[in-house]
Every structure is written in C-alpha cells, then in structure tokens.
Write a protein that holds these residues in place. Sequence first.
Motif, PDB file in Angstrom:
ATOM      1  N   VAL A  93     -11.821  -0.243  15.292  1.00  0.00           N
ATOM      2  CA  VAL A  93     -10.482   0.093  14.823  1.00  0.00           C
ATOM      3  C   VAL A  93      -9.801  -1.193  14.369  1.00  0.00           C
ATOM      4  N   TYR A  94      -9.538  -1.307  13.076  1.00  0.00           N
ATOM      5  CA  TYR A  94      -8.812  -2.451  12.514  1.00  0.00           C
ATOM      6  C   TYR A  94      -7.572  -1.937  11.797  1.00  0.00           C
ATOM      7  N   LYS A  95      -6.436  -2.620  12.022  1.00  0.00           N
ATOM      8  CA  LYS A  95      -5.189  -2.256  11.357  1.00  0.00           C
ATOM      9  C   LYS A  95      -4.532  -3.499  10.768  1.00  0.00           C
ATOM     10  N   GLY A  96      -3.969  -3.336   9.552  1.00  0.00           N
ATOM     11  CA  GLY A  96      -3.315  -4.455   8.918  1.00  0.00           C
ATOM     12  C   GLY A  96      -2.015  -4.065   8.250  1.00  0.00           C
TER      13      GLY A  96
ATOM     14  N   ASN B 153     -10.247   2.006   9.565  1.00  0.00           N
ATOM     15  CA  ASN B 153      -9.379   0.958   9.059  1.00  0.00           C
ATOM     16  C   ASN B 153      -8.107   1.582   8.513  1.00  0.00           C
ATOM     17  N   ARG B 154      -6.955   1.049   8.925  1.00  0.00           N
ATOM     18  CA  ARG B 154      -5.657   1.511   8.455  1.00  0.00           C
ATOM     19  C   ARG B 154      -4.862   0.316   7.935  1.00  0.00           C
ATOM     20  N   ASN B 155      -4.202   0.491   6.811  1.00  0.00           N
ATOM     21  CA  ASN B 155      -3.399  -0.577   6.223  1.00  0.00           C
ATOM     22  C   ASN B 155      -2.031  -0.048   5.838  1.00  0.00           C
ATOM     23  N   LEU B 156      -1.006  -0.830   6.146  1.00  0.00           N
ATOM     24  CA  LEU B 156       0.372  -0.477   5.839  1.00  0.00           C
ATOM     25  C   LEU B 156       0.926  -1.518   4.870  1.00  0.00           C
TER      26      LEU B 156
END
Length: 392
Positions: A268-271, A301-304
Amino acid sequence: MAEAQNIPAGSTTAGAIAVAAESTVATRMSAPPSFDVADFPVPNGREEEWRFTPLARLKGLHDGTAVADGTMKAQIDAPEGVTVESVERGDARIGKAGTPVDRVAAQAFASFAKATVVTVPKETVLTEPVRVTLHGEGGTTFGHTVFDVQAFAEAVIVIDHTGDGVRAANVDFLVGDGAKLTVVSVQDWDDTAVHCSQHNTLVGRDATFKSIVVTFGGDVVRLHPRISYAGPGGEAELFGLYFTDAGQHQEHRLLVTHDAPHCKSNVVYKGALQGQDAHAVWIGDVLIEKTAEGTDTYEMNRNLVLTDGARVDSVPNLEIETGEIVGAGHASATGRFDDEQLFYLQARGIPADEARRLVVRGFFAELVQQIGVDDIEERLLAKIETELQGSV
C-alpha cells in the motif's frame, strides 16, 4: 484478477494500466542482475526501467561520471546485544539478499569502501529500535549496509536520511526463519539532494517483514525495494507515504518475487502532490513463479493531486505463472479532493482550508499509524501539516 479502481478522466494512471502487460514483458527483457557495472549499458531514458527518471538530474550516478568526493555523517544507535561491524567487500553476508538490477545500484556496489553489518542475534527481542542516522554534508557518497536479523529475533529499524549531497547505496535485509522485522526508512533530504537506493529483502521461512518508506525531501529520490522468499510461510508488508512538491521527482519502484510456496505480500503506497512539475512515479511489480503455490498477494497505489501542474505515473504489474494461488490483484487511482467529503465537513461549520487539511491527513493516517515509533509518527504528522500550509 487485476483491478483498477476509481480512475479519473485524464489521469496518467489509466494509460499506465493499459500498458501493464507490455511493461512487465519489457522489464523481464532488461539486463539481468549483476554486481558488475560493465554488464549494464549507460541508460538513455528510453529503457522501460528509466523512462520516467530525469537522468540529467542524477549528477552522474547513471553514467559513471560521479566520483566519491563527499561526506556522509553516519550514526548508529543500537540496543544492547546488537552488533555493528565494518567489513570488507568479501564478507559472505554482502549481496546475499539480492543483486543490483540497474547501473546505479551496480555502481554503488563497486564504489563503497567498506560495508556496515548490523546483526540482531538469534532469538533476541529488542524493546527499542535500532536507529541509523545518515546526514549528507555535500558531494557524492556510496554505501552498502546489511541488516542481519537472525532466526526468531524481533526488531524495529529506523533509517533516517537528512542533509544534502548525492547518494547511491544498496541496503540488504536478511530476515531469518521465524524472525519479525519492521523497517522505517525516512527520506527527509534538503531540496537539492539526489538519492538512489536499492533495498533487497530476503524473507525466511515463516518470517514477517514490514517496511514503511516515507519520502518528503530531495530533488530526485529513486528507491527500488525488492522482496524474495527463502522458504514457505513468509509474509511481507510494504507501506509507503510520499509528499511531492514543485519540481521534485520521487520514484518508488517495487518488485515482489513470490518464489516459495504459501507466502503473502501486501503493498500500500499513498502520495500527495502539489506545485508545478511535481512528479511522482510508482511502479509495483509482482511476479508469482511456478513454484509459488498458495500465494496471497495484493498491491495498491493511491495519489491525491492538490494543485495543477503535478504529474503522476502509476504502473501496477502482475505476472502469474501458476493457477494454484489463494489470491492476487492490484488497484491504482489518482484524483483530486472528494467534493462530497469537503461538502460534508463544510456543512458542519468547518472552514474550507481546514476541511481540505483534514481530508489529506485522513488520507495518510492509516500509513502513519503503521510506523509504531511515537517520535517518528509525531515528526511526520508535523511535516505533513507544514507541507499542507503551502497548498491548502
């Protein structure tokens, strides 16, 4: 089954998923792992493993022009029972967890003077973390560190990168049978630093490995965590948190190779990104080999994206060579604020700027809680708050 969820129109993620299968094939066709720099051609940026990386900003790490002319102030605070050694290149523990897979990692292996080996003896259960502080004082440095957590031992290791300079390194984690290891790697460099590192982990039989990678600073940061298994029953959890500012390039390229039966992995990676030319890259590769029956794996992977001008490339790859598995899948999404969440908070009297900050803090909360080291968690929450002051 691979899964892509909630992909907004115009997101680079959509195109990345479309070429996932092709990317996997291209990666498998790349130069095989080697300790010899000469086995890797100088990259030109068109190769699959280099196509997102700004080579001109690597300060010569990729083409052999970088020389070891810098200073890295290193300090290791280890609890009683842990040994710290400076060893020669021929030590059998060096390279046991994995082999360099690109020219920068091979250059780092060829260029370090002595390696550092940190050993947690068999059946030792540490109640305090092993803390490694690396502070760059300018110039170019190369390094190699081995963390040997022996059978049935339990440890937490915190690696903290600060300061300035150009750094290329290999970091090996040997997780013995039945051992439990948590690693927190913090990249809090000055804005002009360059950091490329390959993290190799060999997970023993019935062992547990958890990694939390946190990236804030640096001009270019390119990390390459890799997992393999030495026996059945191993478990690996890989968590990542990154906050990419204007002009920064932060790249995380992961490979989990399931090469033993009945093993698990969860990624789980979030940026979050803000500012013109902020660029985050996440590559998540999972390979399930024929011998890895009973595998259970998932990656997300989630990116905001907080402002205009930022770019995300998110490429999940999943290759399965046996049908005898428990489960396998991936998800990737990039988007802006959830208008419904913002409306809900504002309808309850929370000002717009504070509502946006609450959404971002909530986005990262589950990953910060995985760290389990109070002072590091507090520092990172404060860092996130500082970053948010400039965007929302």
